[in-house]
Design an enzyme around this catalytic site. Structure first.
Site, PDB file in Angstrom:
ATOM      1  N   LYS A 166     -32.757 -26.941 -25.371  1.00 23.70           N
ATOM      2  CA  LYS A 166     -31.357 -27.357 -25.276  1.00 23.70           C
ATOM      3  C   LYS A 166     -30.975 -27.674 -23.836  1.00 23.70           C
ATOM      4  O   LYS A 166     -30.399 -28.728 -23.547  1.00 23.70           O
ATOM      5  CB  LYS A 166     -30.456 -26.263 -25.845  1.00 23.70           C
ATOM      6  CG  LYS A 166     -28.986 -26.651 -25.928  1.00 23.70           C
ATOM      7  CD  LYS A 166     -28.183 -25.555 -26.649  1.00 23.70           C
ATOM      8  CE  LYS A 166     -28.601 -25.452 -28.100  1.00 23.70           C
ATOM      9  NZ  LYS A 166     -27.863 -24.397 -28.830  1.00 23.70           N
TER      10      LYS A 166
ATOM     11  N   ARG B  99     -24.582 -20.441 -25.208  1.00 17.05           N
ATOM     12  CA  ARG B  99     -25.520 -20.690 -26.303  1.00 17.05           C
ATOM     13  C   ARG B  99     -26.945 -20.368 -25.875  1.00 17.05           C
ATOM     14  O   ARG B  99     -27.302 -20.494 -24.707  1.00 17.05           O
ATOM     15  CB  ARG B  99     -25.473 -22.166 -26.742  1.00 17.05           C
ATOM     16  CG  ARG B  99     -24.120 -22.695 -27.150  1.00 17.05           C
ATOM     17  CD  ARG B  99     -24.219 -24.202 -27.377  1.00 17.05           C
ATOM     18  NE  ARG B  99     -22.924 -24.833 -27.518  1.00 17.05           N
ATOM     19  CZ  ARG B  99     -22.398 -25.229 -28.686  1.00 17.05           C
ATOM     20  NH1 ARG B  99     -23.077 -25.045 -29.797  1.00 17.05           N
ATOM     21  NH2 ARG B  99     -21.225 -25.816 -28.732  1.00 17.05           N
TER      22      ARG B  99
ATOM     23  N   GLY C  41     -30.288 -21.561 -35.790  1.00 12.59           N
ATOM     24  CA  GLY C  41     -29.537 -20.473 -36.389  1.00 12.59           C
ATOM     25  C   GLY C  41     -30.101 -19.088 -36.152  1.00 12.59           C
ATOM     26  O   GLY C  41     -29.555 -18.098 -36.642  1.00 12.59           O
TER      27      GLY C  41
ATOM     28  N   MET D 296     -30.552 -17.460 -33.183  1.00 15.49           N
ATOM     29  CA  MET D 296     -29.981 -16.685 -32.080  1.00 15.49           C
ATOM     30  C   MET D 296     -28.481 -16.956 -31.979  1.00 15.49           C
ATOM     31  O   MET D 296     -27.928 -17.713 -32.767  1.00 15.49           O
ATOM     32  CB  MET D 296     -30.735 -16.989 -30.790  1.00 15.49           C
ATOM     33  CG  MET D 296     -32.156 -16.429 -30.791  1.00 15.49           C
ATOM     34  SD  MET D 296     -33.066 -16.850 -29.320  1.00 15.49           S
ATOM     35  CE  MET D 296     -33.292 -18.608 -29.519  1.00 15.49           C
TER      36      MET D 296
ATOM     37  N   ARG E 185     -32.089 -32.772 -29.974  1.00 21.58           N
ATOM     38  CA  ARG E 185     -33.431 -32.188 -30.062  1.00 21.58           C
ATOM     39  C   ARG E 185     -34.195 -32.955 -31.119  1.00 21.58           C
ATOM     40  O   ARG E 185     -33.600 -33.610 -31.977  1.00 21.58           O
ATOM     41  CB  ARG E 185     -33.368 -30.702 -30.424  1.00 21.58           C
ATOM     42  CG  ARG E 185     -32.678 -30.429 -31.756  1.00 21.58           C
ATOM     43  CD  ARG E 185     -32.460 -28.947 -31.957  1.00 21.58           C
ATOM     44  NE  ARG E 185     -31.683 -28.676 -33.173  1.00 21.58           N
ATOM     45  CZ  ARG E 185     -31.136 -27.503 -33.465  1.00 21.58           C
ATOM     46  NH1 ARG E 185     -31.282 -26.485 -32.641  1.00 21.58           N
ATOM     47  NH2 ARG E 185     -30.449 -27.331 -34.577  1.00 21.58           N
TER      48      ARG E 185
ATOM     49  N   HIS F 247     -61.341 -12.505 -52.342  1.00 21.58           N
ATOM     50  CA  HIS F 247     -61.898 -13.367 -53.392  1.00 21.58           C
ATOM     51  C   HIS F 247     -60.799 -14.210 -54.025  1.00 21.58           C
ATOM     52  O   HIS F 247     -60.945 -15.426 -54.212  1.00 21.58           O
ATOM     53  CB  HIS F 247     -62.591 -12.497 -54.459  1.00 21.58           C
ATOM     54  CG  HIS F 247     -63.102 -13.282 -55.623  1.00 21.58           C
ATOM     55  ND1 HIS F 247     -62.355 -13.474 -56.772  1.00 21.58           N
ATOM     56  CD2 HIS F 247     -64.263 -13.944 -55.812  1.00 21.58           C
ATOM     57  CE1 HIS F 247     -63.063 -14.212 -57.626  1.00 21.58           C
ATOM     58  NE2 HIS F 247     -64.213 -14.504 -57.071  1.00 21.58           N
TER      59      HIS F 247
ATOM     60  N   SER G 203     -74.311 -22.942 -39.867  1.00 22.26           N
ATOM     61  CA  SER G 203     -72.957 -23.027 -40.410  1.00 22.26           C
ATOM     62  C   SER G 203     -72.307 -21.659 -40.205  1.00 22.26           C
ATOM     63  O   SER G 203     -72.832 -20.651 -40.684  1.00 22.26           O
ATOM     64  CB  SER G 203     -72.983 -23.390 -41.892  1.00 22.26           C
ATOM     65  OG  SER G 203     -71.678 -23.465 -42.403  1.00 22.26           O
TER      66      SER G 203
ATOM     67  N   CYS H  85     -67.760 -22.998 -42.105  1.00 23.67           N
ATOM     68  CA  CYS H  85     -67.449 -23.081 -43.532  1.00 23.67           C
ATOM     69  C   CYS H  85     -66.577 -21.934 -44.007  1.00 23.67           C
ATOM     70  O   CYS H  85     -66.352 -21.780 -45.205  1.00 23.67           O
ATOM     71  CB  CYS H  85     -68.726 -23.159 -44.363  1.00 23.67           C
ATOM     72  SG  CYS H  85     -69.780 -21.701 -44.205  1.00 23.67           S
TER      73      CYS H  85
ATOM     74  N   TYR I 172     -68.846 -30.416 -37.669  1.00 21.00           N
ATOM     75  CA  TYR I 172     -67.966 -30.560 -38.831  1.00 21.00           C
ATOM     76  C   TYR I 172     -67.262 -29.247 -39.125  1.00 21.00           C
ATOM     77  O   TYR I 172     -67.668 -28.178 -38.667  1.00 21.00           O
ATOM     78  CB  TYR I 172     -68.758 -31.026 -40.065  1.00 21.00           C
ATOM     79  CG  TYR I 172     -69.731 -30.008 -40.620  1.00 21.00           C
ATOM     80  CD1 TYR I 172     -69.315 -29.047 -41.549  1.00 21.00           C
ATOM     81  CD2 TYR I 172     -71.067 -30.013 -40.229  1.00 21.00           C
ATOM     82  CE1 TYR I 172     -70.203 -28.108 -42.043  1.00 21.00           C
ATOM     83  CE2 TYR I 172     -71.965 -29.080 -40.727  1.00 21.00           C
ATOM     84  CZ  TYR I 172     -71.525 -28.124 -41.641  1.00 21.00           C
ATOM     85  OH  TYR I 172     -72.398 -27.187 -42.135  1.00 21.00           O
TER      86      TYR I 172
END
Length: 889
Positions: free
Chosen positions: A26, A96, A105, A107, A349, A465, A774, A841, A861
């Site tokens: 802000k 503020r 909202g 604070m 903002r 699981h 992996s 993985c 990957y």
């Protein structure tokens, strides 16, 4: 001397938009707006560093702060020609909060500060409007009393309602000056009674009280919860913004409003917002009066748009809209006030938005030339894509909370409660929507989990699981709901004095971990063309490949639909629980010698071969990593006496023999027991059967399609070089045999899952035997931390809430510990084989923060559940681009 205070407005701007870490979003944006010529009331920002010092020094301020505040306040007085506390021409200010990332909202705010019994009279004289002055005073007493002095805000409302009843007024706007004077007097009396002290009259005391309240609100419960949900560190702190008041409540030529430069729900390039005539900011959001639309095009019959009521101010606001979007190059959330037909900007903002709006805005802004494609890719929060892939609860729908657990798999579902996998399957087959409720799930429950619309467990964590399987299937799941008691005998689940019986309806919100009694309305997912467009741009940016964890044809097809580039983990044990083959698995377990095991495995071979053939066909020449059998054998045996008896009869043996074998296989700590490659060494015939099935399936697909699959055979739980040497030799031997029988060879590789600290430490030795690593980060996290992921849910939330851990390490990779192990193994492995393929993985493969680490370490990957593939693709692109900062979807 440290500068704690930065001024803005009236031609003196010490801050900039890029100083948000110091000034908060802000404060930085107020300075920026003022510097580009927008009408911003002057003020000053107390930095986030003061907040940090405030908490580090037992809520005491730096010694030189007061002098800097006094100087900055004098500059505001000079700019507006008013004096703070002056009885004739009083300066009033707002106070503020303003953190570096938006926390709407969460604070506290105080308006009209500086009013007291003397200055209210001066304000009335200066404005010529006693009603406005007393309305402002009662607002200040209410806000200050609630925010700073801690008086329940309902007590203020009771006094207003009493005065309205006595005067016959329906709306607040109908109350006259003397009515507001009575309200203010009632407030004063009530505050004195509630606090034991008179309401503070000295403006300086009011100011420091409000500053302290804003800093104090950084650690209030709702702010703490918001930070935890959005991964905002507590040590960032908030700034405090003190700004000269402008008034939207001085009469019919005044107004206040909130607007977005584009629609935050859909992303449409249309001005969107609301305003109220003769009101202050909190009136728009408080719901006391019904706001009106800004644009005439959005006005319904009976509504009066700002465009019609205040055409001059509206035209100014439209010009500001265009200027702010062009300057910030993003959709803006704006707060404004009109005082006597003059427009003032109070905040801008980057606006919060839905995932669908985020996609549309990013794509359209790129097409408009406002941003480039790379920046568009960085604009969308990968985690928000879950909104597009799964049903969500309608935020407006009523609901009755039963309990809360862990948000283990996103999406929402309603259905009848069932307590067994068999019942879930049978009722789902009749077309019923069911929710499978278990204390914890096991691989035996797979068929019921697949049949259910959602899964609820009272034990287990984010990588239990239930959580892992549910994510793979795209089912919503709430796990580890420890506040719920499940009674299988009574067929009930209960929490907090509320009970739900089998067959009654519950609703799960897998995104929040909440469980509701009854059915809650939902919003079905809808993917637009913008999704495909942005994903295409993301793919052009990323280096990391994205694969999926998949072991069924449906999983594999879903993964391909979402853009997976292969399978990074096929858990073969899940295939063994199919009703057509579990008998052969149990026959193999019960066999006392190798010959009997081989006979049982021969029955399994055609099933496994067909499993792999289907996966290879769907993946059409892409790599498929298949993990050989990992879990201990006792997991495949039934648990209850009745089930053991049934299995004994089916296998032609007796209950005693079944119980004896189950006892022989039982382990005190199965996770560290006779599993993984240890099984393959003890019972080499198991891995030999699986390898044969793999190679025969691959050769069949190569013949059918002309596209040879690329099997990657993964040996689990290797911690000793010799383990991989032995098991790899088994695989290579079977490969040569199958190739000789078929008269055809295919390319394949053999590697290991790195999931033990010892494997990381000796990764160079293991790499000499492996074609790839992996990282199984689910188990690696368990073994590095010494945690059971199924039990850690009992205390990990407390660790996260208490700041002992920044995040649940089963949700986002622990960079310091587990990450250090991954980095060590990668460096040691590639030190031996520079071309060693590296992937991940575990469930972390779908977590954006973990993916950023994988990019940094140089993995090839990531692999995740099919429904997380788009998330991973976008996160991998952002990691490659070095994305950071505030993503607002």
């Amino acid at each position: 001397m440290t500068q704690w205070v930065y001024s803005f407005g009236a031609g003196h701007n010490e801050g900039r938009a890029d100083m948000r870490n110091l000034l908060g979003g802000k404060g930085a944006n107020l300075a920026e707006m003022a510097s580009i010529g927008l009408p911003v009331p002057p003020g000053f920002t107390i930095t986030t560093e003061v907040c940090t010092a405030f908490y580090a020094n037992d809520r005491h301020y730096p010694a030189d702060l007061a002098a800097q505040v006094k100087t900055a306040l004098a500059r505001v007085e000079q700019a507006v020609g008013l004096r703070f506390g002056d009885a004739d021409k009083p300066l009033l200010v707002s106070v503020r909060s303003g953190a570096r990332v938006s926390m709407p909202g969460m604070m506290d705010t105080v308006l009209n500060l500086g009013l007291n019994d003397a200055t209210v009279a001066g304000l009335a004289r200066a404005s010529g409007d006693a009603r406005f002055a007393w309305d402002s005073y009662r607002r200040f007493i209410q806000m200050y009393g609630s925010v700073v002095l801690g008086v329940d805000h309902h007590r203020f409302e009771e006094i207003i309602e009493q005065v309205k009843m006595e005067t016959g007024a329906i709306e607040d706007t109908a109350l006259a000056a003397e009515d507001w004077q009575r309200v203010a007097a009632g407030y004063m009396e009530m505050v004195a009674e509630a606090t034991g002290k008179p309401f503070p009259q000295a403006p300086e005391d009011q100011l420091w009280g409000a500053i302290g309240a804003v800093f104090g609100s950084w650690m209030n419960p709702r702010a703490n919860t918001y930070r935890r949900l959005h991964d905002i560190p507590a040590d960032w702190g908030t700034a405090v913004n003190v700004q000269a008041m402008v008034f939207g409540n001085m009469g019919e030529d005044c107004a206040t409003g909130v607007c977005f430069t584009r629609d935050p729900s859909t992303g449409e390039n249309m001005f969107y917002g609301e305003y109220l005539v003769n009101a202050q900011g909190e009136d728009v959001v408080a719901g006391i009066r019904t706001p009106q639309p800004l644009s005439e095009s959005r006005a319904k019959p009976g509504e009066i748009s700002m465009e019609r009521a205040m055409p001059g101010a509206y035209a100014e606001l439209m010009a500001v809209r265009a200027k702010l979007e062009a300057h910030y190059r993003d959709m803006q959330d704006i707060e404004f006030t009109v005082q006597q037909n003059t427009l003032y900007m109070l905040q801008t903002r980057n606006g919060k938005r839905t995932a669908a709006a985020s996609l549309r805005i990013a794509v359209e802004m790129a097409n408009e030339g406002l941003i480039d494609r790379r920046e568009a890719v960085q604009r969308v929060n990968p985690g928000a894509l879950d909104q597009l892939l799964h049903p969500m609860l309608d935020p407006k729908a009523p609901r009755k909370l039963l309990a809360k657990g862990l948000p283990a798999s996103p999406g929402a579902a309603s259905g009848a409660v069932v307590f067994s996998a068999d019942e879930a399957e049978s009722r789902a087959a009749k077309g019923e929507a069911v929710i499978l409720v278990r204390i914890e799930t096991s691989p035996e429950d797979i068929h019921g989990m697949h049949a259910a619309k959602g899964i609820l467990t009272t034990r287990g964590g984010m990588t239990s699981h239930a959580a892992v399987v549910a994510r793979g299937m795209g089912r919503p799941c709430v796990a580890g709901a420890g506040g719920i008691t499940v009674d299988y005998g009574a067929q009930t689940l209960s929490a907090g004095g509320q009970s739900v019986r089998a067959g009654e309806i519950v609703t799960l919100d897998g995104a929040s971990g909440e469980v509701f009694i009854g059915s809650v309305a939902m919003i079905e997912p809808a993917m637009s063309g913008d999704f495909a467009t942005l994903m295409g741009w993301a793919d052009a940016c990323r280096r990391l490949k994205v694969r999926a964890n998949a072991e069924t044809p449906l999983d594999a097809e879903t993964a391909r639909k979402f853009g997976a580039e292969g399978i990074g983990l096929c858990r073969t044990e899940h295939m063994f629980f199919d009703p057509a083959r579990i008998g052969a698995v149990r026959q193999m377990i019960m066999a006392n010698e190798e010959r009997g095991r081989r006979e049982a495995l021969a029955r399994l071979l055609p099933f496994q071969r067909e499993d792999f053939r289907k996966l290879f066909t769907i993946m059409a020449g892409l790599p498929v990593t298949i993990r050989l059998l990992d879990p201990p054998l006792h997991e495949f045996l039934p648990h209850s006496t009745a089930e053991l008896q049934e299995t004994a009869s089916a296998l032609g043996t007796d209950l005693e023999a079944m119980e004896r074998r189950a006892a022989e296989l039982a382990e005190a700590n199965p996770m560290l027991g006779h599993r993984g490659c240890r099984l393959g060494i003890s019972f080499p015939e198991i891995y030999e059967m699986q390898a044969r099935a793999m190679f025969e399936g691959a050769i069949a697909v190569a013949a059918e399609t002309g596209k040879a699959p690329v099997p990657e055979i993964m040996i689990p739980l290797v911690g000793i070089e010799r383990e991989l040497e032995i098991t790899r030799a088994q695989v290579d031997k079977i490969a040569e045999a199958v190739f000789a029988e078929a008269g055809q060879r295919i390319e394949y590789s053999v590697g290991t899952m790195i999931e033990l600290p010892r494997a990381c430490i000796i990764a160079d030795a293991i790499a000499s035997r492996a074609d790839f690593f992996s990282f199984g980060t689910n188990d690696l996290t368990q073994t590095v931390f010494g945690l059971s992921r199924d039990d850690a849910g009992k205390f990990l939330p407390q660790y996260v809430e208490g700041g002992i851990l920044g995040r649940d390490p089963f949700v986002s990779l622990d960079i310091e510990g587990v990450g250090a192990m991954v980095r060590m193994a990668a460096e040691k492995g590639r030190g031996v084989k520079s071309a060693l393929k590296l992937g991940i993985c575990g469930e972390h493969g779908g977590d954006p923060a973990s993916i950023a680490f994988c990019e940094q370490v140089g993995l090839d990957y990531v692999s995740c559940s099919p429904y997380r593939v788009p998330v991973a693709r976008l996160a991998a692109a952002q990691a490659a681009l070095g994305a950071g900062g505030d993503r607002t979807a």
